[in-house]
Motif scaffolding. Structure first.
Motif, PDB file in Angstrom:
ATOM      1  N   UNK A  38      32.815  30.702  36.204  1.00 19.62           N
ATOM      2  CA  UNK A  38      33.420  30.890  37.528  1.00 19.62           C
ATOM      3  C   UNK A  38      34.022  32.288  37.633  1.00 19.62           C
ATOM      4  N   UNK A  39      34.785  32.683  36.620  1.00 16.81           N
ATOM      5  CA  UNK A  39      35.444  33.989  36.663  1.00 16.81           C
ATOM      6  C   UNK A  39      34.428  35.120  36.536  1.00 16.81           C
ATOM      7  N   UNK A  40      33.477  35.005  35.616  1.00 12.72           N
ATOM      8  CA  UNK A  40      32.508  36.103  35.451  1.00 12.72           C
ATOM      9  C   UNK A  40      31.627  36.248  36.690  1.00 12.72           C
ATOM     10  N   UNK A  41      31.285  35.138  37.348  1.00 16.21           N
ATOM     11  CA  UNK A  41      30.530  35.231  38.610  1.00 16.21           C
ATOM     12  C   UNK A  41      31.355  35.930  39.681  1.00 16.21           C
ATOM     13  N   UNK A  42      32.654  35.611  39.741  1.00 10.24           N
ATOM     14  CA  UNK A  42      33.527  36.250  40.719  1.00 10.24           C
ATOM     15  C   UNK A  42      33.622  37.754  40.444  1.00 10.24           C
ATOM     16  N   UNK A  43      33.845  38.110  39.197  1.00  9.57           N
ATOM     17  CA  UNK A  43      33.977  39.527  38.819  1.00  9.57           C
ATOM     18  C   UNK A  43      32.684  40.280  39.132  1.00  9.57           C
ATOM     19  N   UNK A  44      31.536  39.671  38.838  1.00 12.11           N
ATOM     20  CA  UNK A  44      30.247  40.311  39.117  1.00 12.11           C
ATOM     21  C   UNK A  44      30.035  40.503  40.621  1.00 12.11           C
ATOM     22  N   UNK A  45      30.532  39.572  41.424  1.00 10.03           N
ATOM     23  CA  UNK A  45      30.367  39.652  42.880  1.00 10.03           C
ATOM     24  C   UNK A  45      31.352  40.629  43.524  1.00 10.03           C
ATOM     25  N   UNK A  46      32.373  41.057  42.784  1.00  9.71           N
ATOM     26  CA  UNK A  46      33.398  41.964  43.312  1.00  9.71           C
ATOM     27  C   UNK A  46      33.605  43.149  42.362  1.00  9.71           C
ATOM     28  N   UNK A  48      34.020  46.174  42.914  1.00  4.83           N
ATOM     29  CA  UNK A  48      34.972  47.162  43.422  1.00  4.83           C
ATOM     30  C   UNK A  48      36.388  46.916  42.897  1.00  4.83           C
ATOM     31  N   UNK A  49      36.658  45.723  42.423  1.00  2.00           N
ATOM     32  CA  UNK A  49      37.994  45.401  41.908  1.00  2.00           C
ATOM     33  C   UNK A  49      38.251  45.982  40.523  1.00  2.00           C
ATOM     34  N   UNK A  50      37.207  46.356  39.807  1.00  7.44           N
ATOM     35  CA  UNK A  50      37.334  46.899  38.444  1.00  7.44           C
ATOM     36  C   UNK A  50      38.155  45.989  37.540  1.00  7.44           C
ATOM     37  N   UNK A  51      37.816  44.718  37.513  1.00  7.83           N
ATOM     38  CA  UNK A  51      38.528  43.755  36.668  1.00  7.83           C
ATOM     39  C   UNK A  51      38.247  44.032  35.200  1.00  7.83           C
ATOM     40  N   UNK A  52      39.292  43.875  34.387  1.00  3.18           N
ATOM     41  CA  UNK A  52      39.168  44.077  32.943  1.00  3.18           C
ATOM     42  C   UNK A  52      39.573  42.790  32.236  1.00  3.18           C
ATOM     43  N   UNK A  53      38.828  42.467  31.201  1.00  7.89           N
ATOM     44  CA  UNK A  53      39.101  41.254  30.427  1.00  7.89           C
ATOM     45  C   UNK A  53      40.130  41.564  29.341  1.00  7.89           C
ATOM     46  N   UNK A  54      41.067  40.655  29.152  1.00  3.24           N
ATOM     47  CA  UNK A  54      42.067  40.802  28.103  1.00  3.24           C
ATOM     48  C   UNK A  54      41.507  40.164  26.838  1.00  3.24           C
ATOM     49  N   UNK A  55      41.168  41.006  25.877  1.00  2.74           N
ATOM     50  CA  UNK A  55      40.602  40.550  24.604  1.00  2.74           C
ATOM     51  C   UNK A  55      39.480  39.542  24.831  1.00  2.74           C
ATOM     52  N   UNK A  56      39.510  38.454  24.105  1.00  2.00           N
ATOM     53  CA  UNK A  56      38.486  37.406  24.248  1.00  2.00           C
ATOM     54  C   UNK A  56      39.053  36.192  24.972  1.00  2.00           C
ATOM     55  N   UNK A  57      40.173  36.365  25.657  1.00  2.00           N
ATOM     56  CA  UNK A  57      40.892  35.239  26.254  1.00  2.00           C
ATOM     57  C   UNK A  57      40.188  34.623  27.455  1.00  2.00           C
ATOM     58  N   UNK A  58      39.421  35.412  28.194  1.00  2.00           N
ATOM     59  CA  UNK A  58      38.855  34.927  29.441  1.00  2.00           C
ATOM     60  C   UNK A  58      39.735  35.235  30.638  1.00  2.00           C
ATOM     61  N   UNK A 129      46.743  41.651  39.546  1.00  2.00           N
ATOM     62  CA  UNK A 129      46.049  40.437  39.962  1.00  2.00           C
ATOM     63  C   UNK A 129      45.476  39.825  38.692  1.00  2.00           C
ATOM     64  N   UNK A 130      45.772  38.557  38.449  1.00  2.00           N
ATOM     65  CA  UNK A 130      45.293  37.866  37.254  1.00  2.00           C
ATOM     66  C   UNK A 130      44.335  36.753  37.641  1.00  2.00           C
ATOM     67  N   UNK A 131      43.178  36.711  36.988  1.00  2.00           N
ATOM     68  CA  UNK A 131      42.221  35.624  37.130  1.00  2.00           C
ATOM     69  C   UNK A 131      42.325  34.823  35.843  1.00  2.00           C
ATOM     70  N   UNK A 132      42.822  33.584  35.957  1.00  2.00           N
ATOM     71  CA  UNK A 132      43.229  32.818  34.788  1.00  2.00           C
ATOM     72  C   UNK A 132      42.401  31.541  34.643  1.00  2.00           C
ATOM     73  N   UNK A 133      41.665  31.400  33.534  1.00  2.00           N
ATOM     74  CA  UNK A 133      40.940  30.149  33.298  1.00  2.00           C
ATOM     75  C   UNK A 133      41.942  29.011  33.075  1.00  2.00           C
TER      76      UNK A 133
END
Length: 165
Positions: A38-46, A48-58, A129-133
C-alpha cells in the motif's frame, strides 16, 4: 484396514494444511506485506513528494523543502515533544485525529513506533509527513474510540513546535 486408516489420516492432514494459518507470526508477515505494498504503491504514484524510507522499517517520511526546522536536537525516549498533527487512514483519507489550536505534548517513548522513528527526522519548528504501516501504529488492534479499524496504514502530517530533554 491399516492402509485405509493411514490414507485417511494423510488426507485429513493435507486438508488441515489448507486452512488459513492462525500463527500470529504468519499473520504479522502477511499484514506487513500488505501494508508495504500500500505504501510503496502510494509513494510510486506520488514521486513529487520525495518520500524517503527509514531504514528497513517500512515507515516513510516526507519533509518539504525549507520545513525541516532548525537546531541540533537530540531525541531520546524521554524527550518531550509538543506537536500539532492530523492523522488519516492512507487508503481512505478518513481523518481520525486532529489538533487545531491545542498542541499536545508527549514523551517520545510513549507514542506509536512510527512517530518514534519519524519525528527525529526534523528539528524544532519542522514539519514532516509520515506514512506508517500498521505494525508501527496500532497493528491488529482497532481503536474504536477514534473509529480506526485494525491494521490501518496511517498518514500523519506533524509540526514539531517544541522539544524538551
Amino acid at each position: 484396514m491399516n492402509r485405509l486408516l493411514v490414507l485417511l489420516l494423510l488426507l485429513m492432514a493435507g486438508l488441515g494444511a489448507c486452512k488459513k494459518s492462525a500463527d500470529p507470526l504468519v499473520q504479522y508477515k502477511i499484514q506487513a506485506g500488505i501494508d508495504d505494498k500500500i505504501i510503496s504503491d502510494y509513494v510510486a504514484a506520488h514521486p513529487e513528494d520525495s518520500a524517503k524510507r527509514i531504514d528497513t522499517s517500512g515507515v516513510y517520511y516526507i519533509v518539504k523543502t525549507g520545513e525541516g526546522g532548525a537546531g541540533n536536537d537530540l531525541f531520546t525516549s524521554s524527550t518531550t515533544i509538543t506537536v500539532g498533527f492530523t492523522g488519516q487512514i492512507l487508503t481512505t483519507g478518513y481523518t481520525f485525529a486532529q489538533t487545531s489550536n491545542f498542541h499536545p505534548s508527549y514523551t517520545l517513548g510513549s507514542v506509536i513506533r512510527g512517530w518514534q522513528l519519524g519525528i527525529p527526522e526534523i528539528k524544532k519548528g519542522g514539519k514532516v509527513r509520515l506514512l506508517v504501516p500498521s505494525r508501527y501504529a496500532y497493528g491488529p488492534y482497532a481503536q474504536d474510540s477514534i473509529h480506526l479499524p485494525a491494521n490501518s496504514v496511517l498518514d500523519f502530517n506533524i509540526q514539531l513546535y517544541n522539544i524538551t530533554n
